[in-house]
Design a protein around this motif. Sequence first.
Motif, PDB file in Angstrom:
ATOM      1  N   ASP A 187       8.084  -8.196  -5.022  1.00  0.00           N
ATOM      2  CA  ASP A 187       6.995  -6.987  -4.209  1.00  0.00           C
ATOM      3  C   ASP A 187       6.199  -7.826  -4.225  1.00  0.00           C
ATOM      4  O   ASP A 187       4.686  -7.855  -2.763  1.00  0.00           O
ATOM      5  CB  ASP A 187       6.450  -5.868  -5.661  1.00  0.00           C
ATOM      6  N   SER A 244       0.560   2.186  -3.932  1.00  0.00           N
ATOM      7  CA  SER A 244       1.501   2.344  -2.370  1.00  0.00           C
ATOM      8  C   SER A 244       0.726   0.619  -2.858  1.00  0.00           C
ATOM      9  O   SER A 244      -0.220   0.502  -2.367  1.00  0.00           O
ATOM     10  CB  SER A 244       1.416   3.140  -0.980  1.00  0.00           C
ATOM     11  N   ASN A 275       9.135   4.830  -9.496  1.00  0.00           N
ATOM     12  CA  ASN A 275       8.326   6.087  -7.597  1.00  0.00           C
ATOM     13  C   ASN A 275       8.954   4.241  -6.761  1.00  0.00           C
ATOM     14  O   ASN A 275       8.608   3.529  -7.211  1.00  0.00           O
ATOM     15  CB  ASN A 275       6.866   6.321  -7.433  1.00  0.00           C
ATOM     16  N   PRO A 276       9.434   4.738  -6.072  1.00  0.00           N
ATOM     17  CA  PRO A 276      10.688   3.277  -5.586  1.00  0.00           C
ATOM     18  C   PRO A 276       9.683   3.120  -4.401  1.00  0.00           C
ATOM     19  O   PRO A 276       9.356   1.791  -3.653  1.00  0.00           O
ATOM     20  CB  PRO A 276      11.104   4.444  -4.394  1.00  0.00           C
ATOM     21  N   ASN A 277       8.293   4.039  -4.116  1.00  0.00           N
ATOM     22  CA  ASN A 277       7.415   3.344  -3.036  1.00  0.00           C
ATOM     23  C   ASN A 277       6.288   2.475  -4.074  1.00  0.00           C
ATOM     24  O   ASN A 277       6.001   1.751  -3.253  1.00  0.00           O
ATOM     25  CB  ASN A 277       6.170   4.542  -1.877  1.00  0.00           C
ATOM     26  N   GLN A 278       6.574   2.219  -4.948  1.00  0.00           N
ATOM     27  CA  GLN A 278       5.448   1.915  -6.269  1.00  0.00           C
ATOM     28  C   GLN A 278       5.769   0.377  -5.553  1.00  0.00           C
ATOM     29  O   GLN A 278       6.832  -0.230  -5.510  1.00  0.00           O
ATOM     30  CB  GLN A 278       6.107   1.741  -7.446  1.00  0.00           C
ATOM     31  N   ILE A 279       4.308  -0.020  -5.991  1.00  0.00           N
ATOM     32  CA  ILE A 279       4.269  -1.627  -5.674  1.00  0.00           C
ATOM     33  C   ILE A 279       4.164  -2.842  -7.224  1.00  0.00           C
ATOM     34  O   ILE A 279       3.487  -2.343  -7.584  1.00  0.00           O
ATOM     35  CB  ILE A 279       3.386  -2.306  -4.867  1.00  0.00           C
ATOM     36  N   LYS A 305       5.294  -9.271  -1.134  1.00  0.00           N
ATOM     37  CA  LYS A 305       5.072  -7.542   0.159  1.00  0.00           C
ATOM     38  C   LYS A 305       3.583  -8.051  -0.128  1.00  0.00           C
ATOM     39  O   LYS A 305       2.553  -8.060   0.994  1.00  0.00           O
ATOM     40  CB  LYS A 305       5.840  -6.597  -0.157  1.00  0.00           C
TER      41      LYS A 305
END
Length: 186
Positions: free
Chosen positions: A21, A67, A10-14, A24
């Motif tokens: 990541d 997220s 998933n591109p929003n996964q951390i 972030k």
Amino acid sequence: MFSISKETENPNQINCSDPQDFKKIYDATMELLFKVSFRIVNDEEAAEDLVHDSFIKANEKGLIFPSLDDAKYWLIRVVKNASLNYAKRKTREAKAYHKALYEGRQHMESGETDLLKAETIEKAKEALDKLPPKLKEVLVLREYGEMNYKEIGKVLGITEGNVKVRVFRAREQLLKLIGEDDVYLS
């Protein structure tokens, strides 16, 4: 729970093991996590160590969160629990030292105002420690973690309404424990 593999990308996964990541997560949560931990343990170095240990745990486990918010809530829960355990251990140690080695404490008074302020701060800390754990944790997250009711509910796994009730009850009990007229606030 959170996954440890990257099967469904998933591109929003951390991903905590990904350096970008991880940065972030660190940048977004370090200050908040430190405040939460510090208010529980009342020791800057210990709070910083507990927060860093939590980051290391997430990194070593290679956790992947849906997220950034999910990562934040997981870390808050881990830091809160680690801080509570640390505080309990320190309290037990202090009681043991006190029992074995207590010699009267000496206070240096620099003036009536400083003394009143110090007494008020100590009284507030003692009152906070007397609150039931469920009330203390919502108050710490609300007042010192600067979280809103919805965020607190997510962290603790309770409804927003339940958070509001607990915060209200915690403040009421603190007022009873401290006493309205016994507090110096100037």
